[in-house]
Design an enzyme around this catalytic site. Structure first.
Site, PDB file in Angstrom:
ATOM      1  N   PHE A   1       2.156   8.605   1.605  1.00 36.22           N
ATOM      2  CA  PHE A   1       4.028   8.391   1.156  1.00 36.22           C
ATOM      3  C   PHE A   1       4.379   9.089   2.041  1.00 36.22           C
ATOM      4  CE2 PHE A   1       3.020   6.066  -2.460  1.00 36.22           C
ATOM      5  CZ  PHE A   1       2.321   6.606  -3.301  1.00 36.22           C
TER       6      PHE A   1
ATOM      7  N   PRO B   1       0.801  -1.212   0.063  1.00 35.19           N
ATOM      8  CA  PRO B   1      -0.014  -0.063  -0.096  1.00 35.19           C
ATOM      9  C   PRO B   1       0.774   1.334   0.079  1.00 35.19           C
ATOM     10  CG  PRO B   1      -0.793  -1.645   1.685  1.00 35.19           C
ATOM     11  CD  PRO B   1       0.453  -2.257   1.165  1.00 35.19           C
ATOM     12  N   CYS B   2       0.481   2.241  -0.640  1.00 35.54           N
ATOM     13  CA  CYS B   2       1.229   3.405  -0.954  1.00 35.54           C
ATOM     14  C   CYS B   2       0.869   4.732  -0.360  1.00 35.54           C
ATOM     15  CB  CYS B   2       1.538   3.755  -2.358  1.00 35.54           C
ATOM     16  SG  CYS B   2       2.936   3.299  -2.978  1.00 35.54           S
ATOM     17  N   GLN B   3       0.014   4.802   0.490  1.00 40.82           N
ATOM     18  CA  GLN B   3      -0.640   5.940   1.028  1.00 40.82           C
ATOM     19  C   GLN B   3      -0.449   5.847   2.552  1.00 40.82           C
ATOM     20  OE1 GLN B   3      -1.185   8.787  -0.493  1.00 40.82           O
ATOM     21  NE2 GLN B   3      -1.151   7.936  -2.616  1.00 40.82           N
TER      22      GLN B   3
END
Length: 353
Positions: A90, A86-88
């Site tokens: 960042f 998952p990227c949020q």
């Protein structure tokens, strides 16, 4: 488990990439996820993960040595790391800022992308598959991709970035994803092998036509698969849903489409409002948390059943999911389509042979 190559799965979820690894001929030595329902889903599917050690927990708190010890126990000659982090949100600390890219590796604020890189740089696998949303390539996120590449190059990896459409790998669903594929070997071709294309080009390219929703979910229409969740009759927009032709959305009931006595105004609703599948076309993206009247709906004017949604993600028939209907929808919607993942893993595997 005694194989030439095994995989380490991070952010395993319901096991989309894990199943892909098995289909690509690479058993999964260890899987990990923070969600207990996902962990139970993996444990339910003994045919795929009977020899897999499944770890429930926050990857921030799982030391890299845990994975290394498990891989060593398998006796495998080589291994790869797979995962869709998952990227949020960042991170603005750790890896992504400044030249001292290792400083933030144990920072509690580090993102899960940082943790993926931590495992890769610590373990030095023979290859890796990193999956994410296509928007990671948006200019506003460029620092993340640039730093990711900088770190893996420093660690001795060759890499390729693939903007993939699931349709091109046999998945009956329009779904765009980004993959960063890395190897300590040599890639033998420019990109993973595509197996499907637009029907009108299939004969010319020697590929199969895109798989359709009708093909994928055939066999699940019987009463034995009935779910209370699927019922739309009596709901606010059920009658409108019944008027939407297969393959269309609410715009079919607007003046824009020439509909007599328009019910809605075009472009005033989210595009997947009353979106209905056609049995003759691929599905639209299966989402993790659809709203009550957000599609895709079945052409029989009902919501999709869980095994239908799973089939559109190319989970094998009979694959089992643990949890409430809402949890299962989230697990399926968040998964990497298995056949798409298989193509990416085979591409990396080929470079190691």
């Amino acid at each position: 488990m005694n194989n030439d190559i095994v995989s380490v799965s991070l952010f395993s979820g319901a096991g989309g990439l894990d199943v892909a690894s098995v289909l690509a001929g690479i058993p999964v030595s260890v899987s990990t996820d923070i969600d207990s329902d996902c962990v139970q889903t993996l444990k339910l599917n003994h045919d795929y993960f009977g020899d897999t050690e499944v770890i429930e927990g926050d990857l921030h708190q799982v030391e890299s040595s845990v994975f290394k010890d498990i891989v060593n126990k398998t006796g495998a000659k080589k291994f790869i790391v797979i995962g869709g982090a998952p990227c949020q949100p960042f991170s603005k600390a750790g890896y992504w800022v400044g030249h001292e890219t290792r400083r933030g590796i144990n920072d509690p604020r580090a993102t899960l992308v940082d943790e993926y890189l931590r495992v890769v740089t610590d373990l030095q696998p023979d290859g890796f598959v990193f999956e994410n949303v296509e928007s990671l390539l948006h200019p506003t996120n460029k620092v993340i991709v640039d730093k990711f590449i900088e770190i893996i190059e420093e660690s001795g990896y060759k890499y390729t970035i693939v903007r993939a459409n699931a349709l091109e790998y046999g998945v009956p669903q329009k779904r765009h994803r980004l993959f960063i594929l890395g190897t300590k070997g040599e890639f033998r071709r420019k990109e993973p092998i595509k197996t499907h294309c637009e029907p009108e080009k299939a004969w010319m390219l020697g590929l199969k036509p895109y798989a359709t929703a009708g093909e994928a979910i055939a066999g699940f229409e019987g009463d034995e698969y009935f779910e209370e969740y699927e019922v739309t009759k009596g709901g606010t927009y059920h009658d409108d849903l019944c008027e939407v032709p297969p393959g269309k959305n609410y715009k079919a009931l607007t003046a824009w489409a020439g509909y007599e006595n328009p019910k809605f105004v075009a472009e005033k609703r989210y595009w997947s409002f009353l979106l209905k599948l056609s049995p003759d076309l691929p599905s639209w993206t299966i989402t993790a948390q659809p709203g009550p009247w957000i599609g895709p709906f079945h052409w029989d004017n009902r919501r999709l059943r869980a095994p239908e949604a799973a089939a559109l993600q190319t989970f094998p028939k009979g694959y089992r999911f643990h949890g409430t209907r809402r949890s299962i929808q989230k697990q399926i919607g968040n998964a990497v389509p298995c056949l798409m993942g298989k193509a990416m893993i085979e591409f990396v595997k080929e470079s190691l042979e």
